[in-house]
Write a protein that holds these residues in place. Structure first.
Motif, short mmCIF file in Angstrom:
data_model
loop_
_atom_site.label_atom_id
_atom_site.label_comp_id
_atom_site.label_asym_id
_atom_site.label_seq_id
_atom_site.Cartn_x
_atom_site.Cartn_y
_atom_site.Cartn_z
N SER A 157 73.45 1.90 -20.84
CA SER A 157 73.69 2.53 -21.58
C SER A 157 71.94 3.23 -22.53
O SER A 157 72.08 4.04 -23.24
CB SER A 157 72.83 1.99 -23.43
N VAL A 158 71.78 2.87 -21.06
CA VAL A 158 69.87 3.68 -21.30
C VAL A 158 69.98 3.33 -20.04
O VAL A 158 69.35 2.56 -19.14
CB VAL A 158 68.99 2.63 -21.91
N ALA A 159 69.30 5.24 -19.15
CA ALA A 159 68.82 5.59 -18.32
C ALA A 159 69.30 4.80 -16.68
O ALA A 159 68.52 4.31 -15.67
CB ALA A 159 67.02 3.96 -17.69
N GLY A 160 70.93 4.83 -17.17
CA GLY A 160 71.24 5.41 -15.64
C GLY A 160 71.66 3.83 -15.26
O GLY A 160 72.00 2.85 -15.63
N ALA A 161 71.21 3.66 -13.39
CA ALA A 161 71.37 3.18 -13.54
C ALA A 161 69.66 2.00 -12.92
O ALA A 161 70.45 0.95 -12.28
CB ALA A 161 71.43 3.60 -11.32
N ILE A 162 68.59 2.36 -13.74
CA ILE A 162 68.08 2.16 -14.09
C ILE A 162 67.66 0.30 -14.14
O ILE A 162 68.52 0.22 -15.83
CB ILE A 162 66.67 2.95 -15.23
N PRO A 163 67.54 -0.56 -13.91
CA PRO A 163 67.07 -2.02 -14.45
C PRO A 163 66.70 -1.82 -15.32
O PRO A 163 65.79 -2.73 -15.46
CB PRO A 163 67.08 -2.88 -13.45
N ILE A 164 66.49 -2.10 -16.65
CA ILE A 164 65.18 -2.07 -17.86
C ILE A 164 65.83 -2.80 -18.97
O ILE A 164 64.89 -3.19 -19.75
CB ILE A 164 64.88 -0.08 -17.86
N LEU A 165 67.24 -2.65 -19.30
CA LEU A 165 67.77 -3.31 -20.58
C LEU A 165 67.43 -5.04 -20.32
O LEU A 165 67.00 -5.44 -21.50
CB LEU A 165 69.09 -3.11 -20.69
N ARG A 166 68.27 -5.67 -19.02
CA ARG A 166 67.70 -7.16 -18.87
C ARG A 166 66.04 -7.59 -18.82
O ARG A 166 66.25 -7.88 -19.17
CB ARG A 166 68.39 -6.68 -17.30
N PRO A 167 65.53 -6.67 -17.69
CA PRO A 167 64.03 -7.03 -18.05
C PRO A 167 63.28 -7.17 -19.49
O PRO A 167 63.05 -8.18 -19.92
CB PRO A 167 63.30 -5.91 -16.99
N GLY A 186 67.58 13.09 -18.38
CA GLY A 186 67.47 14.02 -17.33
C GLY A 186 67.28 15.04 -17.72
O GLY A 186 66.35 16.02 -16.75
N THR A 187 68.66 15.54 -18.55
CA THR A 187 68.48 17.31 -18.53
C THR A 187 67.00 17.62 -18.98
O THR A 187 66.34 18.65 -18.19
CB THR A 187 69.65 17.34 -19.85
N THR A 188 66.47 17.24 -20.17
CA THR A 188 65.56 17.37 -20.09
C THR A 188 63.60 17.22 -19.38
O THR A 188 63.35 17.97 -20.03
CB THR A 188 64.05 17.08 -22.17
N PRO A 329 67.22 7.36 -10.95
CA PRO A 329 68.31 8.18 -11.47
C PRO A 329 68.70 7.61 -12.89
O PRO A 329 69.15 6.90 -13.66
CB PRO A 329 69.76 8.97 -10.48
N GLY A 330 68.99 9.09 -13.37
CA GLY A 330 69.26 7.97 -15.38
C GLY A 330 70.45 8.70 -16.21
O GLY A 330 71.28 8.07 -16.53
N GLY A 332 74.49 10.11 -14.50
CA GLY A 332 75.67 10.32 -13.08
C GLY A 332 76.44 9.55 -13.06
O GLY A 332 76.57 8.13 -12.91
N GLY A 333 77.51 9.53 -12.38
CA GLY A 333 78.79 9.04 -12.57
C GLY A 333 78.60 7.53 -11.92
O GLY A 333 78.51 6.59 -12.11
N ALA A 334 78.28 7.88 -9.90
CA ALA A 334 77.89 6.32 -9.42
C ALA A 334 76.70 5.19 -10.24
O ALA A 334 77.55 4.89 -9.88
CB ALA A 334 77.78 6.91 -8.55
N PRO A 335 75.66 6.39 -10.35
CA PRO A 335 74.73 5.96 -10.70
C PRO A 335 75.16 4.57 -12.10
O PRO A 335 74.31 3.86 -12.01
CB PRO A 335 72.85 6.47 -10.83
N THR A 336 75.13 5.70 -13.13
CA THR A 336 75.77 4.71 -14.22
C THR A 336 76.74 3.65 -13.94
O THR A 336 76.46 2.21 -14.77
CB THR A 336 76.61 5.72 -15.61
N ALA A 337 77.65 4.08 -12.92
CA ALA A 337 78.52 2.71 -12.72
C ALA A 337 78.39 2.22 -11.92
O ALA A 337 78.24 0.31 -12.52
CB ALA A 337 79.73 3.41 -11.88
N SER A 338 77.02 1.39 -11.26
CA SER A 338 76.29 1.38 -10.73
C SER A 338 75.44 -0.28 -11.63
O SER A 338 76.02 -1.12 -11.50
CB SER A 338 74.68 1.16 -10.03
#
Length: 458
Positions: A157-167, A186-188, A329-330, A332-338
């Motif tokens: 839900s936040v920042a695509g593929a970046i693991p931030i919420l679990r940390p 990412g757009t802005t 990458p914040g 995109g389909g594949a990063p978010t799916a990861s």
């Protein structure tokens, strides 16, 4: 459906030689939505089936995909989705009673909320990427998961593929987070980066972002900061163990950022970014949470200044761990799916072990500071008459509101000039009042730019 007792996970079967072996039944997964993210989830489930089985300890079986138009989703990246898995009846799918996991990637508030609540009530754990729903009504979802004894995971839900919420949710659970500041849209970031690197204006940069697919045809949610505000609410809630909703987050977009703002930032060794800032502040009754989204100038030496194009990054400051940076990458389909599949593996393991992961942690219940009490700095460009005493009068106006000046630069000559003032830290209320007072002065022709300044103050 009652689910007080765990469903049978395995049985014992005899081989031809009479030996017995344990066979773990597949974990049943239903997918709600099959757009850019959902289709990549299906692809990864298919392509990585053996690896996922090894990592989880049991196969994951896709048993249903809820979509609006089934005929558009039968061929996903070369994988033929069996027609019998596709359905337009999402409500019936989540209520079938034999699901272990439900993945929700349709977005929005309804019907997503009703579907997630039904899935939990009927015994399934849920993985969602729905930032808008979590930011508006996360407490209802967490309460339903607690009551059902099921997991609710939402890394994507936040920042695509970046693991931030679990940390924030787990790795830093033993630390005290002081501040979270990030580029989470990412757009802005693409638009502002393009304005900085090429000198173009906002409209031109937005048009290029749309041509390249970084911006939607209607970019309002991104450029006005709504998307980032929802993510800021989630980050603040996790970091400070307090319920923070999107309506608690102060929000400004980037539509008013001009080429001259970006150029002025460059002259002072800074860059303009749309920042989501969540931090501990001091309220009238003790510690409080401040959450805000707005464009700001940050020094080019700050780690976030180097985040280019459509990438995201989140900068975390905590008492024991110090400064941490999460980048990638914040969208995109594949990063978010990861990120979705990472949650699926964790939740599936929990189902096999018949345990739950971390639920909502809102014990601190801190107040949320209004923007006026938040401490920041201002960059103000003031068009003034070029005559004796103006600079002193401007400084006096700042002083009258308890705001000290860090730097001042004069540009232009003749009948008019521009003063570019950067303040020291003060409450936003005091800074805003200073700007309002300057607008009333007879020597001020215009306030051409007002922007906050973040990052270390030397």
């Amino acid at each position: 459906m009652a689910h007080d007792e765990p469903r049978k996970r395995s049985d014992r079967r005899s081989d031809d030689d009479g030996r017995t072996r344990t066979v773990t039944r597949p974990l049943r997964l239903a997918l709600l939505g099959c757009g850019s993210v959902g289709s990549q989830v299906v692809r990864l489930l298919h392509e990585q089936a053996d690896d996922l089985t090894a990592r989880v300890g049991a196969p994951i079986e896709l048993v249903g995909v809820a979509v609006r138009r089934p005929e558009l989703h039968r061929d996903l990246g070369g994988y033929q989705v069996p027609a019998e898995l596709l359905t337009t009846d999402a409500a019936a799918l989540v209520a079938r009673g034999d699901l272990d996991l439900v993945v929700e990637v349709i977005g929005g508030i309804e019907p997503a909320r009703a579907l997630i609540l039904s899935a939990l009530e009927n015994g399934a754990s849920v993985v969602t990427a729905n930032k808008a729903l979590l930011a508006e009504d996360g407490s209802t979802l967490f309460a339903a998961a607690e009551k059902a004894g099921r997991d609710l995971y939402f890394e994507a839900s936040v920042a695509g593929a970046i693991p931030i919420l679990r940390p924030l949710r787990e790795s830093l659970a033993g630390d005290r987070v002081r501040r979270v500041m990030g580029i989470v849209n990412g757009t802005t970031n693409f638009i502002l980066d393009k304005m900085d690197s090429s000198g173009t204006g906002f409209a031109e940069a937005l048009e290029e972002a749309q041509e390249l697919g970084y911006a939607e045809a209607d970019p309002t949610a991104d450029v006005e900061g709504y998307d980032a505000a929802a993510k800021a609410a989630i980050l603040a809630s996790l970091a400070f163990h307090t319920r923070v909703t999107a309506s608690d987050v102060y929000r400004e977009g980037i539509a008013e950022v001009s080429a001259s703002d970006v150029a002025s930032a460059r002259e002072m060794g800074a860059v303009v970014k749309l920042l989501a800032i969540c931090e501990l502040g001091e309220g009238r009754d003790g510690p409080a949470v401040a959450a805000r989204v707005h464009p700001a100038m940050i020094p080019r030496t700050h780690p976030l200044a180097s985040v280019r194009e459509a990438y995201n990054a989140v900068f975390v400051e905590s008492e024991a761990a110090g400064q941490l940076m999460f980048y990638g990458p914040g969208a995109g389909g594949a990063p978010t799916a990861s990120a979705v599949l990472g949650d699926v593996v964790t939740v599936a393991r929990n189902r096999l072990a018949d345990v739950r992961g971390a639920g909502e942690s809102a014990y601190a219940a801190l107040d949320v500071l209004p923007m006026g009490q938040t401490v920041t700095r201002y960059h103000v460009a003031i068009d003034v008459d070029d005559r004796t005493g103006v600079l002193a009068a401007v400084a006096q106006t700042f002083a009258e509101h308890g705001v000290s000046i860090r730097t001042v630069r004069q540009e232009g000559h003749g009948d008019d000039a521009q003063l570019v003032v950067v303040s020291h830290r003060a409450t936003d209320e005091a800074l805003s009042a200073t700007v309002a007072a300057l607008r009333t002065k007879d020597f001020v022709r215009d306030i051409s730019s007002v922007m906050r300044v973040e990052g270390e103050e030397s």
